[in-house]
Design a protein around this motif. Sequence first.
Motif, PDB file in Angstrom:
ATOM      1  N   THR A  25      60.522 -31.247 -59.818  1.00 22.81           N
ATOM      2  CA  THR A  25      60.673 -30.899 -58.412  1.00 22.81           C
ATOM      3  C   THR A  25      62.095 -30.406 -58.188  1.00 22.81           C
ATOM      4  O   THR A  25      62.936 -30.431 -59.091  1.00 22.81           O
ATOM      5  N   ALA A  26      62.362 -29.947 -56.972  1.00 19.55           N
ATOM      6  CA  ALA A  26      63.679 -29.410 -56.653  1.00 19.55           C
ATOM      7  C   ALA A  26      64.775 -30.399 -57.033  1.00 19.55           C
ATOM      8  O   ALA A  26      64.643 -31.603 -56.831  1.00 19.55           O
ATOM      9  N   CYS A  27      65.854 -29.870 -57.601  1.00 19.23           N
ATOM     10  CA  CYS A  27      66.960 -30.712 -58.026  1.00 19.23           C
ATOM     11  C   CYS A  27      68.056 -30.731 -56.969  1.00 19.23           C
ATOM     12  O   CYS A  27      68.519 -29.686 -56.506  1.00 19.23           O
ATOM     13  N   THR A  28      68.464 -31.908 -56.597  1.00 23.39           N
ATOM     14  CA  THR A  28      69.601 -32.111 -55.721  1.00 23.39           C
ATOM     15  C   THR A  28      70.443 -33.226 -56.325  1.00 23.39           C
ATOM     16  O   THR A  28      69.961 -33.987 -57.164  1.00 23.39           O
ATOM     17  N   ARG A  29      71.688 -33.325 -55.905  1.00 21.69           N
ATOM     18  CA  ARG A  29      72.551 -34.396 -56.408  1.00 21.69           C
ATOM     19  C   ARG A  29      72.430 -35.604 -55.495  1.00 21.69           C
ATOM     20  O   ARG A  29      72.884 -35.575 -54.361  1.00 21.69           O
ATOM     21  N   ARG A 104      57.254 -32.725 -61.857  1.00 23.65           N
ATOM     22  CA  ARG A 104      56.207 -32.439 -60.883  1.00 23.65           C
ATOM     23  C   ARG A 104      54.976 -33.288 -61.213  1.00 23.65           C
ATOM     24  O   ARG A 104      54.653 -33.473 -62.398  1.00 23.65           O
ATOM     25  N   PRO A 105      54.271 -33.775 -60.211  1.00 27.64           N
ATOM     26  CA  PRO A 105      53.113 -34.628 -60.484  1.00 27.64           C
ATOM     27  C   PRO A 105      52.071 -33.964 -61.380  1.00 27.64           C
ATOM     28  O   PRO A 105      51.372 -34.641 -62.140  1.00 27.64           O
ATOM     29  N   GLU A 106      51.982 -32.645 -61.291  1.00 31.21           N
ATOM     30  CA  GLU A 106      50.976 -31.922 -62.069  1.00 31.21           C
ATOM     31  C   GLU A 106      51.498 -31.437 -63.422  1.00 31.21           C
ATOM     32  O   GLU A 106      50.758 -30.797 -64.194  1.00 31.21           O
ATOM     33  N   ALA A 107      52.758 -31.719 -63.763  1.00 29.40           N
ATOM     34  CA  ALA A 107      53.359 -31.153 -64.973  1.00 29.40           C
ATOM     35  C   ALA A 107      52.633 -31.609 -66.238  1.00 29.40           C
ATOM     36  O   ALA A 107      52.283 -30.785 -67.093  1.00 29.40           O
ATOM     37  N   PHE A 108      52.414 -32.905 -66.388  1.00 27.24           N
ATOM     38  CA  PHE A 108      51.788 -33.400 -67.621  1.00 27.24           C
ATOM     39  C   PHE A 108      50.393 -32.807 -67.800  1.00 27.24           C
ATOM     40  O   PHE A 108      50.052 -32.305 -68.873  1.00 27.24           O
ATOM     41  N   ALA A 109      49.570 -32.872 -66.757  1.00 29.86           N
ATOM     42  CA  ALA A 109      48.195 -32.378 -66.871  1.00 29.86           C
ATOM     43  C   ALA A 109      48.169 -30.883 -67.161  1.00 29.86           C
ATOM     44  O   ALA A 109      47.331 -30.398 -67.933  1.00 29.86           O
ATOM     45  N   THR A 110      49.093 -30.136 -66.558  1.00 31.69           N
ATOM     46  CA  THR A 110      49.140 -28.685 -66.786  1.00 31.69           C
ATOM     47  C   THR A 110      49.474 -28.382 -68.235  1.00 31.69           C
ATOM     48  O   THR A 110      48.808 -27.556 -68.885  1.00 31.69           O
ATOM     49  N   LEU A 138      60.975 -38.360 -71.650  1.00 31.86           N
ATOM     50  CA  LEU A 138      59.991 -37.870 -70.687  1.00 31.86           C
ATOM     51  C   LEU A 138      58.597 -37.825 -71.298  1.00 31.86           C
ATOM     52  O   LEU A 138      58.440 -37.511 -72.490  1.00 31.86           O
ATOM     53  N   PRO A 139      57.565 -38.076 -70.516  1.00 33.70           N
ATOM     54  CA  PRO A 139      56.202 -38.101 -71.071  1.00 33.70           C
ATOM     55  C   PRO A 139      55.706 -36.747 -71.551  1.00 33.70           C
ATOM     56  O   PRO A 139      54.731 -36.692 -72.301  1.00 33.70           O
ATOM     57  N   ILE A 140      56.365 -35.670 -71.146  1.00 27.81           N
ATOM     58  CA  ILE A 140      55.916 -34.341 -71.567  1.00 27.81           C
ATOM     59  C   ILE A 140      56.525 -33.903 -72.897  1.00 27.81           C
ATOM     60  O   ILE A 140      56.123 -32.874 -73.443  1.00 27.81           O
ATOM     61  N   THR A 141      57.478 -34.654 -73.415  1.00 27.08           N
ATOM     62  CA  THR A 141      58.260 -34.139 -74.543  1.00 27.08           C
ATOM     63  C   THR A 141      57.390 -33.769 -75.739  1.00 27.08           C
ATOM     64  O   THR A 141      57.633 -32.767 -76.418  1.00 27.08           O
ATOM     65  N   HIS A 142      56.323 -34.544 -76.032  1.00 22.44           N
ATOM     66  CA  HIS A 142      55.487 -34.270 -77.206  1.00 22.44           C
ATOM     67  C   HIS A 142      54.469 -33.158 -76.955  1.00 22.44           C
ATOM     68  O   HIS A 142      53.789 -32.739 -77.894  1.00 22.44           O
ATOM     69  N   PRO A 221      54.947 -11.063 -59.646  1.00 27.72           N
ATOM     70  CA  PRO A 221      54.036 -12.012 -58.987  1.00 27.72           C
ATOM     71  C   PRO A 221      54.655 -13.388 -58.835  1.00 27.72           C
ATOM     72  O   PRO A 221      55.586 -13.771 -59.562  1.00 27.72           O
ATOM     73  N   SER A 222      54.101 -14.154 -57.890  1.00 30.85           N
ATOM     74  CA  SER A 222      54.546 -15.528 -57.684  1.00 30.85           C
ATOM     75  C   SER A 222      53.333 -16.383 -57.344  1.00 30.85           C
ATOM     76  O   SER A 222      52.271 -15.875 -56.971  1.00 30.85           O
ATOM     77  N   ALA A 223      53.518 -17.693 -57.469  1.00 33.41           N
ATOM     78  CA  ALA A 223      52.457 -18.643 -57.148  1.00 33.41           C
ATOM     79  C   ALA A 223      53.102 -19.920 -56.635  1.00 33.41           C
ATOM     80  O   ALA A 223      54.206 -20.284 -57.060  1.00 33.41           O
ATOM     81  N   PRO A 224      52.412 -20.647 -55.741  1.00 34.48           N
ATOM     82  CA  PRO A 224      53.028 -21.815 -55.113  1.00 34.48           C
ATOM     83  C   PRO A 224      52.930 -23.114 -55.906  1.00 34.48           C
ATOM     84  O   PRO A 224      53.586 -24.086 -55.551  1.00 34.48           O
ATOM     85  N   THR A 225      52.117 -23.151 -56.957  1.00 35.02           N
ATOM     86  CA  THR A 225      51.985 -24.378 -57.740  1.00 35.02           C
ATOM     87  C   THR A 225      52.129 -24.060 -59.221  1.00 35.02           C
ATOM     88  O   THR A 225      51.893 -22.927 -59.662  1.00 35.02           O
ATOM     89  N   LEU A 226      52.484 -25.066 -59.994  1.00 33.34           N
ATOM     90  CA  LEU A 226      52.647 -24.877 -61.432  1.00 33.34           C
ATOM     91  C   LEU A 226      51.351 -24.470 -62.118  1.00 33.34           C
ATOM     92  O   LEU A 226      51.360 -23.527 -62.926  1.00 33.34           O
ATOM     93  N   PRO A 227      50.208 -25.106 -61.841  1.00 33.24           N
ATOM     94  CA  PRO A 227      48.966 -24.643 -62.490  1.00 33.24           C
ATOM     95  C   PRO A 227      48.634 -23.192 -62.166  1.00 33.24           C
ATOM     96  O   PRO A 227      48.209 -22.436 -63.056  1.00 33.24           O
ATOM     97  N   GLU A 228      48.828 -22.793 -60.914  1.00 34.29           N
ATOM     98  CA  GLU A 228      48.536 -21.401 -60.544  1.00 34.29           C
ATOM     99  C   GLU A 228      49.510 -20.445 -61.215  1.00 34.29           C
ATOM    100  O   GLU A 228      49.120 -19.351 -61.661  1.00 34.29           O
ATOM    101  N   ALA A 229      50.780 -20.813 -61.286  1.00 32.15           N
ATOM    102  CA  ALA A 229      51.779 -19.933 -61.890  1.00 32.15           C
ATOM    103  C   ALA A 229      51.520 -19.744 -63.379  1.00 32.15           C
ATOM    104  O   ALA A 229      51.620 -18.621 -63.894  1.00 32.15           O
ATOM    105  N   THR A 230      51.173 -20.823 -64.078  1.00 35.55           N
ATOM    106  CA  THR A 230      50.923 -20.688 -65.508  1.00 35.55           C
ATOM    107  C   THR A 230      49.656 -19.873 -65.772  1.00 35.55           C
ATOM    108  O   THR A 230      49.621 -19.056 -66.690  1.00 35.55           O
ATOM    109  N   ALA A 231      48.635 -20.069 -64.963  1.00 38.05           N
ATOM    110  CA  ALA A 231      47.402 -19.289 -65.133  1.00 38.05           C
ATOM    111  C   ALA A 231      47.662 -17.813 -64.885  1.00 38.05           C
ATOM    112  O   ALA A 231      47.170 -16.941 -65.611  1.00 38.05           O
TER     113      ALA A 231
END
Length: 241
Positions: A25-29, A104-110, A138-142, A221-231
């Motif tokens: 998600t968006a990074c802030t300090r 992002r909540p959908e990162a792992f599943a994507t 992170l759980p996505i590393t593998h 092109p652009s997309a509002p969600t990670l699954p849509e952007a990758t597809a």
Amino acid sequence: MDPYQSVYPVSPRALLLDFYGTLTTACTRGPAHDLAPRLLGVQPEEYRAVLDSSFYARCRGAYGDALETLRWIAGELGVAPSASRLRAAQAARLMAVRADTRLRPEAFATLWRLRRQGIRLAVVSDCAWELPEIMRGLPITHLIDAKVYSVHVGHCKPRPEMYLAACARLGVEPRDCAFVGDGGSRELTGAQALGIPAVKLSAPDLFDHLVFVTDDAFTGPSAPTLPEATALALSALSPAP
């Protein structure tokens, strides 16, 4: 057998992904970032100003390793911390960056679905020394086949070395890759310059994302969600045989 292992097609396809603002998600300090400057004996706002002005140099590893970089920051602010205080400040900085790194909540599943489709995956990130350390936990590393960090490569996006390093590690040609990112560091036009189709992730939360150079020239092109952007990105590639 590794449950994450994919059986790649004869002519593999690959997806290159930015990390911060794309898989996260968006990074802030957050408030945890105040501890490191306090340990160094400087004001947090002055510390943040040096971090901002030195972002790309730090991400190229221009000042040495993590401790040497923090020593340089302290020197820019007129202080010379002891070795023990410097180590404590670096530990606090790592803790702060880790606290602000939220997938992002959908990162792992994507990423899981992409791997199951035989898509090779690489993270291509402008980052300082903290991300390689954080990524290990992170759980996505593998799920990621290659991790290309600017601080290791010695270049930042949009330099071609970043994308070409990912292609080389994945064993694919640029024409067989697509790129997804939020657009920081002119990463989208950088990918396009190598013939890599790019899609911008335009998630609503990115309004507050910490970014230093935007990709204003990108008109793709652009997309509002990670699954849509990758597809959308993969749709620009030839189908696997």
